[in-house]
Design a protein around this motif. Structure first.
Motif, PDB file in Angstrom:
ATOM      1  N   LYS A   1       2.832  37.014  58.489  1.00 54.84           N
ATOM      2  CA  LYS A   1       2.807  35.663  58.146  1.00 54.84           C
ATOM      3  C   LYS A   1       2.308  34.583  59.009  1.00 54.84           C
ATOM      4  O   LYS A   1       1.667  33.672  58.627  1.00 54.84           O
ATOM      5  CB  LYS A   1       4.404  35.310  57.759  1.00 54.84           C
ATOM      6  CG  LYS A   1       5.233  36.170  56.676  1.00 54.84           C
ATOM      7  CD  LYS A   1       6.632  35.593  56.552  1.00 54.84           C
ATOM      8  CE  LYS A   1       6.957  34.244  56.405  1.00 54.84           C
ATOM      9  NZ  LYS A   1       6.702  34.061  54.771  1.00 54.84           N
TER      10      LYS A   1
ATOM     11  N   ASN B   1       0.385  37.528  51.208  1.00 59.59           N
ATOM     12  CA  ASN B   1       1.785  36.594  51.296  1.00 59.59           C
ATOM     13  C   ASN B   1       2.875  37.374  50.631  1.00 59.59           C
ATOM     14  O   ASN B   1       4.098  37.564  51.234  1.00 59.59           O
ATOM     15  CB  ASN B   1       1.392  35.265  50.399  1.00 59.59           C
ATOM     16  CG  ASN B   1       1.264  34.200  51.375  1.00 59.59           C
ATOM     17  OD1 ASN B   1       1.927  33.985  52.359  1.00 59.59           O
ATOM     18  ND2 ASN B   1       0.542  33.324  50.606  1.00 59.59           N
TER      19      ASN B   1
ATOM     20  N   SER C   1       3.896  40.123  53.168  1.00 58.49           N
ATOM     21  CA  SER C   1       4.677  39.498  54.260  1.00 58.49           C
ATOM     22  C   SER C   1       6.018  38.889  54.045  1.00 58.49           C
ATOM     23  O   SER C   1       7.057  38.949  54.953  1.00 58.49           O
ATOM     24  CB  SER C   1       3.772  38.520  54.928  1.00 58.49           C
ATOM     25  OG  SER C   1       3.543  37.293  54.226  1.00 58.49           O
ATOM     26  N   ASP C   2       6.078  38.578  52.831  1.00 56.02           N
ATOM     27  CA  ASP C   2       7.466  38.113  52.344  1.00 56.02           C
ATOM     28  C   ASP C   2       8.368  39.115  51.779  1.00 56.02           C
ATOM     29  O   ASP C   2       9.771  38.747  51.808  1.00 56.02           O
ATOM     30  CB  ASP C   2       7.281  37.011  51.121  1.00 56.02           C
ATOM     31  CG  ASP C   2       6.758  35.603  51.453  1.00 56.02           C
ATOM     32  OD1 ASP C   2       6.970  35.317  52.679  1.00 56.02           O
ATOM     33  OD2 ASP C   2       6.274  34.889  50.867  1.00 56.02           O
TER      34      ASP C   2
ATOM     35  N   TYR D   1      12.449  38.535  51.863  1.00 62.47           N
ATOM     36  CA  TYR D   1      13.121  38.141  50.374  1.00 62.47           C
ATOM     37  C   TYR D   1      14.272  39.075  49.994  1.00 62.47           C
ATOM     38  O   TYR D   1      15.275  38.948  49.542  1.00 62.47           O
ATOM     39  CB  TYR D   1      12.089  38.091  49.353  1.00 62.47           C
ATOM     40  CG  TYR D   1      12.707  37.596  48.154  1.00 62.47           C
ATOM     41  CD1 TYR D   1      12.762  36.345  47.925  1.00 62.47           C
ATOM     42  CD2 TYR D   1      13.021  38.453  47.022  1.00 62.47           C
ATOM     43  CE1 TYR D   1      13.523  35.846  46.868  1.00 62.47           C
ATOM     44  CE2 TYR D   1      13.755  37.905  45.865  1.00 62.47           C
ATOM     45  CZ  TYR D   1      13.712  36.707  45.580  1.00 62.47           C
ATOM     46  OH  TYR D   1      14.302  36.271  44.533  1.00 62.47           O
TER      47      TYR D   1
ATOM     48  N   SER E   1      17.013  36.931  52.040  1.00 69.64           N
ATOM     49  CA  SER E   1      17.088  36.711  53.302  1.00 69.64           C
ATOM     50  C   SER E   1      18.462  36.530  54.267  1.00 69.64           C
ATOM     51  O   SER E   1      18.313  36.409  55.240  1.00 69.64           O
ATOM     52  CB  SER E   1      16.307  35.489  53.887  1.00 69.64           C
ATOM     53  OG  SER E   1      14.992  35.409  53.209  1.00 69.64           O
TER      54      SER E   1
ATOM     55  N   ASN F   1      13.918  27.545  57.424  1.00 70.82           N
ATOM     56  CA  ASN F   1      12.710  27.970  57.383  1.00 70.82           C
ATOM     57  C   ASN F   1      11.855  27.779  58.727  1.00 70.82           C
ATOM     58  O   ASN F   1      10.655  27.892  58.734  1.00 70.82           O
ATOM     59  CB  ASN F   1      11.839  27.277  56.416  1.00 70.82           C
ATOM     60  CG  ASN F   1      12.067  27.418  55.028  1.00 70.82           C
ATOM     61  OD1 ASN F   1      12.661  28.554  54.608  1.00 70.82           O
ATOM     62  ND2 ASN F   1      12.332  26.627  54.216  1.00 70.82           N
TER      63      ASN F   1
END
Length: 610
Positions: free
Chosen positions: A122, A145, A148-149, A153, A209, A315
């Motif tokens: 990220k 993306n 990396s998420d 998630y 998360s 965040n």
């Protein structure tokens, strides 16, 4: 020494496979659940090449290895075959807080590799977008993306597996609970509360998360599943125990435990943010300044859930930026020690810690360098604290959970990145200056001894006899290990008296449990084994008396061991005194000066050249 040999030695000194309940590893250390602490030879482990340090922390025994830990852990997995139905680890009395933090650390640690990888990815994506190197709407960026998420998630899925292992329950039922937490019911149409059976309210929350909700849920699953396993007949247990466990745990988890865990995490993150907002410089100074001490005690993993919760709630994390400053401070202190130290061995140790340190693995710097140089440790704590205070005041923060180091800097790019850069410069400058000033302030004696040792290493050394007697030719020694000099250059003596003396100034490195042998480290780093008799280990200490203990510093002529020739010979054993230079390979030449005739305490046996 390769990783397989290192794993074998570690396994032996922790008491073997039968003394282990389980083991895992984090980024820098092996973590063992030990059955009997008395069987762990901590001193022998600390003496193994490649081991940076060991410690008992709560109910874990930790072996610190630095960057090689993953490979050594893989080798251990090949050597150790623990049954899946191992007994629960016996719990010693300890505080509730200590137990909770240790459990959290054990659950989060196995999930760190994908999280660290995702955080780095990220960071690089953010950097490439900020510099205009790629288009934000390109298919490649969309794909990476997602990559990396994914681990963030679906973090509850990762924690479900490790929680099930720690709580010793079914991993697939735990994954089912994670799926329930992540199921998108009631989210798409904007509902905030749904009702079970028309009476039990379930708050609809986005658990992506999150950390605590799945841990609480799997904890309950353990007890519910165990209950049904006991009361349901084995014939239908496979069918009804999982069904009833989910029917009980699912509603309780969604209605009570998961929201409880979610809001505990949220308020914890809000509390941390309030403390930072209340006094940014003080918060930064405390976190950045105490980080090396926490790592030294193995307590730093307790901060990981807080940093992850910060990122989940806001965040970003200011605490991870504070840790970044401490990382640079520790690596900088090791670099200065390398530059300033006059001892070649110390310089090598320091240099080997610098690169891993700047990459984020600071245990080699802490255990190999800072623990030996108190002034450097103080400098690293002060430099990390001051740098973190500056960075926090200027709004420095990280946007992904990463291993703080030089390659993870892209994860800190964004709002407050100027504070990160100024904080790094401040950290390195302050730490370097303080290390130069304080490095030898608190251990001048140690430094002077290192210089003396280095000078001593440049000259020849002779080792005198520890006993009065007659030389025994090697071909008359019945043990081929000694007669063939397998362990190193060897000399045998038939002693006239029953007391042995230190042949040079030395440190007692090992005293064998049966008292028939002693290991000494002499001047110049010479390792000498003094072994009384052949096969006398079978006497189990009968007839032997050791007059020193492990760790003692002794001078030449100090009595170190006495023995009974009568008892040894009555068992039909040889009483020959065996002397072995066990690290012969470290010297250019090791010669036996006397190969026949009589010897006394003033007569030299070995001549050693560096």
């Amino acid at each position: 020494m390769n990783n397989q040999e290192l794993a074998k030695k570690i396994l032996k000194e922790v008491g073997g496979e039968t003394n282990i309940y389980s083991f895992t590893n984090c980024v820098t250390r092996l973590r063992f659940q030990i059955k009997d602490k008395k069987k762990v030879n901590q001193q022998a482990l600390n003496d193994i090449e490649g081991v940076l340090g060991t410690q008992f922390q709560n109910d874990q025994f930790q072996v610190i290895l630095g960057g090689k830990v993953v490979n050594v852990s893989n080798e251990l997995n090949e050597l150790v075959h623990l049954s899946s139905d191992e007994k629960e680890v016996s719990q010693e009395k300890k505080s509730v807080l200590s137990h909770v933090l240790n459990t959290l650390s054990s659950i989060l640690t196995p999930a760190l590799p994908p999280v660290i990888a995702g955080g780095l990815l990220k960071g690089f994506i953010f950097m490439f977008l900020s510099l205009g190197w790629v288009a934000g709407d390109s298919d490649s960026i969309i794909f990476f993306n997602a990559l990396s998420d994914a681990m963030f998630y679906f973090f509850p899925f990762l924690l479900a597996v490790s929680s099930a292992k720690i709580f010793k329950t079914n991993e697939y039922l735990a994954l089912t609970l994670a799926g329930l937490l992540m199921y998108p019911f009631a989210i798409t149409d904007g509902q905030e509360i749904i009702s079970l059976f028309g009476m039990i309210p379930v708050v609809v929350v986005n658990y992506s998360s999150s950390v605590l909700p799945i841990i609480f849920s799997v904890w309950l699953l353990k007890y519910v599943k165990n209950f049904f396993d006991k009361v349901i007949s084995e014939m239908v247990n496979m069918i009804f125990s999982p069904l009833l466990s989910l029917l009980v745990v699912g509603p309780i988890a969604m209605a009570l435990l998961a929201p409880l865990g979610f809001y505990i995490g949220e308020y914890l993150a809000m509390g941390v943010k309030w403390l930072i907002d209340f006094s940014p410089w003080l918060a930064g100074f405390i976190v950045g300044g105490t980080r090396p001490i926490l790592v030294l005690g193995g307590m730093h993993h307790a901060m990981n859930p807080i940093m992850q919760q910060e990122i989940s709630s806001f965040n970003s994390s200011q605490m991870i930026a504070m840790v970044l400053m401490s990382t640079f401070a520790q690596a900088t202190a090791a670099l200065v020690v390398y530059v300033k130290s006059k001892d070649m061995k110390e310089k090598q140790v320091a240099l080997s810690a610098v690169i891993p340190g700047f990459l984020g693995i600071t245990e080699p710097a802490i255990y190999g360098v800072l623990a030996r140089y108190k002034g450097a440790m103080i400098a690293a704590c002060a430099g990390g604290g001051i740098g973190a205070a500056v960075s926090t005041m200027l709004g420095g923060k990280g946007y992904a959970f990463v291993m703080p180091g030089i390659i993870s800097i892209p994860a800190f790019m964004g709002e407050g990145f100027t504070g990160i850069l100024i904080g790094i410069v401040t950290t390195i400058s302050v730490t370097a200056i303080l290390t130069f000033v304080l490095m030898n302030r608190f251990n001048e004696k140690a430094e002077s001894e290192s210089v003396k040792k280095d000078e001593l290493n440049q000259v020849d050394l002779n080792i005198a006899s520890p006993a009065i007697g007659e030389i025994v030719p090697l071909n008359q020694i019945s043990d081929v290990t000694f007669s063939k000099q397998v362990l190193g250059k060897t000399v045998g003596i038939s002693a006239q008296e029953e007391t042995l003396y230190a042949p040079l100034d030395a440190v007692v490195k090992a005293v064998f449990p049966t008292n028939h042998a002693i290991g000494l480290e002499l001047e110049g780093g010479i390792e000498l084994l003094i072994h009384v008799g052949i096969d006398t280990v079978g006497l189990e200490g009968k007839g032997f008396e050791v007059k020193v203990k492990q760790g003692d510093s002794i001078t030449k002529g100090t009595p170190i061991l006495s023995f009974s020739k009568e008892i040894i010979k009555s068992e039909g054993l040889s009483d020959t005194i065996i002397l072995v230079i066990t690290n012969t390979e470290n010297f250019s030449s090791v010669e036996a000066i006397v190969e026949e005739g009589s010897v006394d305490l003033e007569k030299d046996l070995f001549k050693i050249k560096k």
